[in-house]
Structure formats: C-alpha cells, structure tokens
Design an enzyme around this catalytic site. Sequence first.
Site, short mmCIF file in Angstrom:
data_model
loop_
_atom_site.label_atom_id
_atom_site.label_comp_id
_atom_site.label_asym_id
_atom_site.label_seq_id
_atom_site.Cartn_x
_atom_site.Cartn_y
_atom_site.Cartn_z
N HIS A 231 3.01 -5.58 -3.88
CA HIS A 231 1.59 -5.75 -3.64
C HIS A 231 1.00 -4.38 -3.35
O HIS A 231 1.40 -3.71 -2.39
CB HIS A 231 1.32 -6.70 -2.47
CG HIS A 231 -0.14 -6.94 -2.24
ND1 HIS A 231 -0.84 -7.98 -2.84
CD2 HIS A 231 -1.04 -6.26 -1.49
CE1 HIS A 231 -2.10 -7.93 -2.45
NE2 HIS A 231 -2.26 -6.90 -1.64
N CYS A 232 0.06 -3.95 -4.18
CA CYS A 232 -0.51 -2.61 -4.06
C CYS A 232 -1.83 -2.71 -3.31
O CYS A 232 -2.80 -3.29 -3.83
CB CYS A 232 -0.72 -2.00 -5.43
SG CYS A 232 -1.35 -0.30 -5.36
N PRO A 233 -1.92 -2.14 -2.11
CA PRO A 233 -3.20 -2.20 -1.38
C PRO A 233 -4.27 -1.32 -2.00
O PRO A 233 -5.46 -1.54 -1.77
CB PRO A 233 -2.82 -1.71 0.03
CG PRO A 233 -1.62 -0.85 -0.18
CD PRO A 233 -0.88 -1.45 -1.33
N GLY B 67 -5.69 -3.51 -4.61
CA GLY B 67 -6.12 -4.78 -4.05
C GLY B 67 -5.59 -5.98 -4.79
O GLY B 67 -6.25 -7.02 -4.83
#
Length: 252
Positions: free
Chosen positions: A112-114, A117
């Site tokens: 999950h890439c912040p 998003g």
Amino acid sequence: CRYLAVQLSPAIPVFAAVLFLFAMATLLRTSFSDPGVIPRALPDEAAFIEMEIEATNGTVPQGQRPPPRIKNFQINNQIVKLKYCYTCKIFRPPRASHCSICDNCVERFDHHCPWVGNCVGKRNYRYFYLFILSLSLLTIYIFTFNIVYVALSGVGLFPGCSQSLTVLTVLEVLICFFTLWSVVGLTGFHTFLVALNQTTNEDIKGSWTGKNRVQNPYSHGNIVKNCCEVLCGPLPPSVLDRRGILQQEEST
C-alpha cells in the site's frame, strides 16, 4: 561549449516537460485505478464456505484452537497455500493479501503506497513502476543539467544570468542530490523485483528465500520473460461492480 549550450537550450525544457507529463499521467493512473480488489463473499456464499469448513475440520472441543483455514493449490509442481480471509470470507487467490488500510483483499498484492493513496497490485503495478522510473529519470535529468548550468555559468558561458538565479540552481542541485538516493533506490529495488517476478510483500515476508528455500513458482527463470509478464502481460478486467448497490452491514 557556448555553441553546444545554445543548441541544446531549447530541447532541455521540452524533454523535461515530456518526462514530467508522463510521470503525472502514470501517477494518476496508479492512484485512480482498481489495483485488483477481490469482492467479498455474499452472505449466502460466506455461509456455504463456513459450513464446508466445519464439515471438513469437524467440531473443535471447547478451549482448543481451531485448525488454520488453508487450502493447498499446486502451481508449477509446487504446493502453494491459499489462506482464508476472515474479513472478506473467502479463500484468497495465490499472491493475494488483505490490505489493512484499504480493508480489501488485493490480487497480487505488492504494497500500500501512501504517496499515491492506493494499493499497488496486479492491475496497476506496471503504472506504478513506470511512474517511479520516469520520476527517477526526471530527477537525474534535472540534477545533471543543473550541475552543467552552474559549471558553465562559472566560466562565463551565461553572462546574462543573475547571481540569484545561480544560487537557486545550486539549492535545487542540493535538493535533487538528497532526493536522488531514495527515488533511484526505490526504482532499482522494484527493477530487481520485476526481474525475479516477485512482489514487495513476498520479499518482506521471505516467501521464497526463507529457511525452507522454496523456489518461486511464478518465476520463469528468465529475466526477459519475467519483465514481459509483469510489465507487458494482459491486464485482467476489474471484477468490481461499480454500479452495484452497497448493502448496509448489520450491527453486531
């Protein structure tokens, strides 16, 4: 050198603009595309799966932990375990994992890439890779030509440039220098993963490099074939019903 600088000066901003637009396009595609979310089981399907599991495992005496809900699946003559997701009420497909942030099971879950998003999975990994690759090229490009600009300004090839512009360029060189390591390092890491047909989640967990020394059943043993499958293979269609009616969950 003066003639070369004059000839290259119109092409420099055009190439940088193309890289920037390509990076923005791949960023938006990564952020707003379905990464490969697996729909949750319907109530009837979940009840059937639960009944099937109870029939297989039998009744568990009180106080004892029930056995893990796992199915064995064979891929390339190798046994791969399919784990049961207690949230989605399904047996996850191979390489899928449940994202604690998005609260969904994602097919070929990478991470999950912040920064984008969104989860990075089977349906948007190639766009994520192209995004960080183009961003790395853009950073290297800006860093290199800023150094060239400062060097040529020091020998008087740009006599009309102000001192404040040179100071800002030096500041930009410093920012690019510290940014370069993280962006290029991330691109190199994912290039390594693409060459092995491996995900970040599998690399962190040591799925294929642990004590068991289990070989990666998804790797073709050839870098070119692995890159073609990950970056050029056909994208599966989205299985999400975007026009479906959201059913209100019962309160527990």
